[in-house]
Design a protein around this motif. Sequence first.
Motif: not given
Lengths: 538, 165
Positions: A46-49, A67, A396, A398
């Motif tokens: 994902s965008e967070a990863d 995310a 994070g 999420h």
Amino acid sequence: MSTATQHQAGVTGPVTRVLIANRGEIAARVARACKVLGVESVGVYSEADADARHVRMCDVAVPIGPAAAAESYLVPERILEAARRSGADAVHPGYGFLSENMAFARAVIDAGLTWIGPPPAAIGGLEGKTDAKAVAEAAGVPVAPAERLTDLSEAGLLAAAQRVGYPVLVKPEHGGGGKGMQRVDAPETLVAAVAAARRIAKAAFSSDALFLERYVERARHVEVQVIADAHGDVRHCFERECSLQRRHQKVVEEAPCAALSESERAAICESGRAFAAQVGYVGAGTVEFLFDPVRREHYFLEMNTRLQVEHPVTELVSGVDLVLTQLRVARGERLAEQPAFASAGQLRGHAVEVRVYAEDPASGYMPQVGTLARVQWPTGPFVRVDTGYDEGDAVGMHYDPMLAKVIAWGADRGEAIDRLVAALRETVIHGVVTNLPMLLDVLQRPEVRAAEVDTGSLGRWYGDKGPGLDDGPGDEGTKSGGTSGPDADAWVALAAAGHGGPWAHGGGGVSTRDAGPAPSDPWTTLSGRRFGPAGGAA
Amino acid sequence: MKREFTNAAGDVLTVAALGADAWLVQVEGTDTSLDGALRRAPDGTYLLTRDGLTRPVQITRQGDTVWTTTARGTARWRRYEARRGSAGGAANSVSSPMTGKVVVVNVAAGDTVSAGDVLVVVEAMKMEQPLAAPRDGVVAKVSCAVGDLVDGGVDLVVLAPEEAA
């Protein structure tokens, strides 16, 4: 349940480029197994990863969206699109996320990919717990005495409870989450408890149907690891005990279960194996039981149709690389051809695992976010760390706050625990608060040393909060910072290293250190205080 | 460069830097005294030697938070004034939390200030420390000037007492 022949479709096939539909430590774990087998791994993120460790470990990786897991890791179409784009021919779901989603398993197979998991029918068939109990009975696997309440007269209730055996648990037939469940110890309170449970069930689940189940006191959570190939060979890899749980979240896991005699172990492992065989299982799965330490009986609970978080303890005592075996089974290989299964399984020593979480036990286990400014995972003989994080990584909000699993093996249980304690003391994590102090406290409790634990132990010992930051074992808590204080080395070094100042301890709520500094005291301990805009975990 | 610190117990700690990664530490304590040395190993671990024994200390600075790990475990340290700010009631004065040099003075006697206004900035160990008004009020007295070396805990700005409600 379907027959074994139906199970072949989709669960064996080519496994040359494996898409790992997961993140964190389990994605890294599967990527490792791919390397061992000499096949390619495809990560998703994902965008967070985007910078995550599992992305760094996979041969290639594909972005799958925002995310929020509901918009990325949990969206079957995005995973399938990533498989197409990367040319993957197989999908490993890991645990959690889509691992027990029957529709996803079917979609993977329909897309012409190899599903590295159980036949979809096995996933679906084991979701309904009453169905699973019927399967257990058909396989000759003991289930806890239970009875649907049909005769609601006083005499009828008393007779039913008598057949089940006190203490009994009154449970709504529909619904879950423990709502409406009541424990009844003696006939005198049964009628009132049933009436109350019916009211609650009616209000919460629009149905007042109830059943009675044997309540197992000091129950131990014992689970049997099973693995089956696509040719009908079903094996067990012994059992794990996961009784140390906090609100159904496992904290300490070990293999084998110290409470079982040899004959009890043989019986419970055979029960797990028989259940898996009954459903025509393929791949790795776990059959969960409650063990009643008083009656010395085990009862079937449910089957988890996936790899489990705690699989490493089984790998260490059985010598079976479970993830590698999953990949081989998916290629259609026979268990009997693999070295680990060539001879009858041997249990070797003992393994204990703890889950290191980014959470603050002292503040009621609040999840923590931040940047891992410094990370030093333990090393050394017989110690294993499965993690999705390295120094510099962000933790994070999420996803699950588990940072790592730390596992130690010993020739016996005591040695394994000693190694694990030493490994946790060697672990340095700066940047987020973790549950390390609590894990150390748990492992050193006499009850844990004596293996006298049950599923209620953590709750009884700690309640809603646990030992937090800066409350390490052996801390006498003498006086606030300074050369005679409990952490003089930290105080002196911190001052000398010139990190500005003044600094104050902002530890957790159960620290034993003395507070009450004079206003001009530059370095001091401030136990149990949360303060200021800079206070509290990010 | 030598720096000196005092804590609640009355221990006086003197630090002398020996280059970028080594320091001499001397403590004159109420019930302890020590001579020690601290150095930073290439991997970032600090090694503190005192009484002939060297022990590792992990120190990580992250903005206004410092994390330390010793044999005692991990501790989180916060800027001291952050605590004072929230724990204190409506104080009548501001003081430096540490020994330092006054680099900014924003007010004079008679000025009206609001809670949170920066009144004075003190610098120590290359760190600037803004000192803010604890409440709304009128400045009664300013007892420092730019360039002054001030001790921790000494009032630098005093506000006029609040009028009785």
